[in-house]
Design an enzyme around this catalytic site. Structure first.
Site, PDB file in Angstrom:
ATOM      1  N   HIS A   1      -8.278  -1.235   6.042  1.00  0.00           N
ATOM      2  CA  HIS A   1      -8.537  -2.496   6.741  1.00  0.00           C
ATOM      3  C   HIS A   1      -9.131  -3.505   5.751  1.00  0.00           C
ATOM      4  O   HIS A   1     -10.033  -3.160   4.987  1.00  0.00           O
ATOM      5  CB  HIS A   1      -9.509  -2.245   7.901  1.00  0.00           C
ATOM      6  CG  HIS A   1      -9.758  -3.465   8.720  1.00  0.00           C
ATOM      7  ND1 HIS A   1      -8.848  -3.938   9.647  1.00  0.00           N
ATOM      8  CD2 HIS A   1     -10.792  -4.348   8.732  1.00  0.00           C
ATOM      9  CE1 HIS A   1      -9.315  -5.045  10.189  1.00  0.00           C
ATOM     10  NE2 HIS A   1     -10.487  -5.311   9.663  1.00  0.00           N
TER      11      HIS A   1
ATOM     12  N   ASN B   1       0.839  -1.213   0.000  1.00  0.00           N
ATOM     13  CA  ASN B   1       0.000   0.000   0.000  1.00  0.00           C
ATOM     14  C   ASN B   1       0.865   1.251   0.000  1.00  0.00           C
ATOM     15  O   ASN B   1       0.544   2.236  -0.667  1.00  0.00           O
ATOM     16  CB  ASN B   1      -0.946   0.005   1.195  1.00  0.00           C
ATOM     17  CG  ASN B   1      -2.195  -0.809   0.941  1.00  0.00           C
ATOM     18  OD1 ASN B   1      -3.056  -0.420   0.157  1.00  0.00           O
ATOM     19  ND2 ASN B   1      -2.294  -1.968   1.580  1.00  0.00           N
TER      20      ASN B   1
HETATM   21  C1  GRF Z   1      -3.251  -4.850   4.158  1.00  0.00           C
HETATM   22  O1  GRF Z   1      -4.100  -5.934   3.881  1.00  0.00           O
HETATM   23  C2  GRF Z   1      -3.953  -3.842   5.037  1.00  0.00           C
HETATM   24  O2  GRF Z   1      -5.326  -3.750   4.792  1.00  0.00           O
HETATM   25  C3  GRF Z   1      -3.719  -4.419   6.394  1.00  0.00           C
HETATM   26  O3  GRF Z   1      -2.400  -4.929   6.350  1.00  0.00           O
HETATM   27  C4  GRF Z   1      -2.063  -5.257   5.004  1.00  0.00           C
HETATM   28  C5  GRF Z   1      -0.825  -4.504   4.660  1.00  0.00           C
HETATM   29  O4  GRF Z   1      -0.286  -4.850   3.420  1.00  0.00           O
HETATM   30  N1  GRF Z   1      -4.001  -3.445   7.412  1.00  0.00           N
HETATM   31  P1  GRF Z   1       0.927  -4.017   2.824  1.00  0.00           P
HETATM   32  O5  GRF Z   1       2.018  -3.961   3.888  1.00  0.00           O
HETATM   33  O6  GRF Z   1       0.446  -2.664   2.455  1.00  0.00           O
HETATM   34  O7  GRF Z   1       1.373  -4.814   1.622  1.00  0.00           O
END
Ligand code: GRF
Length: 192
Positions: free
Chosen positions: A114, A22
């Site tokens: 989330h 992300n």
């Molecule tokens: C994602 O699924 C987010 O929704 C959750 O943790 C995960 C993080 O993934 N809170 P990344 O580190 O962004 O790949």
């Protein structure tokens, strides 16, 4: 929160603990000409977080705080945020719960993603619980952070249909792809 007109972009800090997909996506989004944000700081509670590589690759300042003493770490972070004039915090896979004190000091300016259709399935192991309960749909949600876990006002949500053969990892993969689509949409929405 209103975006200032002209060339000024809202300065963002992204908090991570893990892979940082992300984070990578938010950085990519911030580089669009029309994006309302710039990513100026990356904070992790883990020095081994894989996502920290995106700080180096994009020459973005990074800071690591172990949160062993939460109040000490948070006070230090608040100081840096102030110094760097950070206006918005995006939590992206950040696995620590921020204190009421911290949230109040950044009121209305912390958002989180989330992997469930909130208010359903707050907390951890969402995909596992969703499959166990034979839900028909799941998804992801960007929401404001309040002092209650995964309970702040919803900004944007994407629903997907669960397939018969979905496993925890297939669901996680498909939902993560949606997360990458909705985080920028949610940021645009609150800064519009
Ligand atoms: C994602 O699924 C987010 O929704 C959750 O943790 C995960 C993080 O993934 N809170 P990344 O580190 O962004 O790949």
């Amino acid at each position: 929160m209103k975006k200032l007109t002209g060339i000024k972009k809202i300065k963002v800090a992204v908090f991570i603990s893990g892979a940082g997909s992300n984070l990578r996506n938010i950085i990519k989004f911030s580089k669009n000409k029309k994006s309302p944000i710039s990513v100026n700081l990356i904070i992790s509670n883990k020095k081994t977080a894989k996502g920290l590589k995106y700080a180096n690759q994009n020459k973005i300042e990074k800071k690591i705080f172990n949160f062993k003493n939460i109040s000490f770490s948070e006070k230090k972070i608040l100081k840096i945020l102030l110094k760097k004039k950070i206006e918005l915090i995006c939590l992206a896979g950040f696995m620590r719960i921020l204190s009421k004190f911290f949230i109040q000091n950044f009121n209305g300016k912390i958002i989180n993603i989330h992997p469930s259709l909130l208010p359903k399935y707050k907390g951890l192991n969402t995909h596992q619980r969703v499959l166990k309960n034979k839900e028909k749909f799941s998804g992801c949600t960007v929401h404001y952070v309040s002092s209650k876990l995964d309970s702040g006002k919803i900004i944007f949500q994407k629903k997907i249909k669960i397939r018969k053969n979905d496993t925890i990892s297939s669901l996680q993969r498909r939902i993560l792809m949606e997360e990458h689509k909705i985080y920028p949409i949610a940021i645009n929405k609150i800064l519009d």
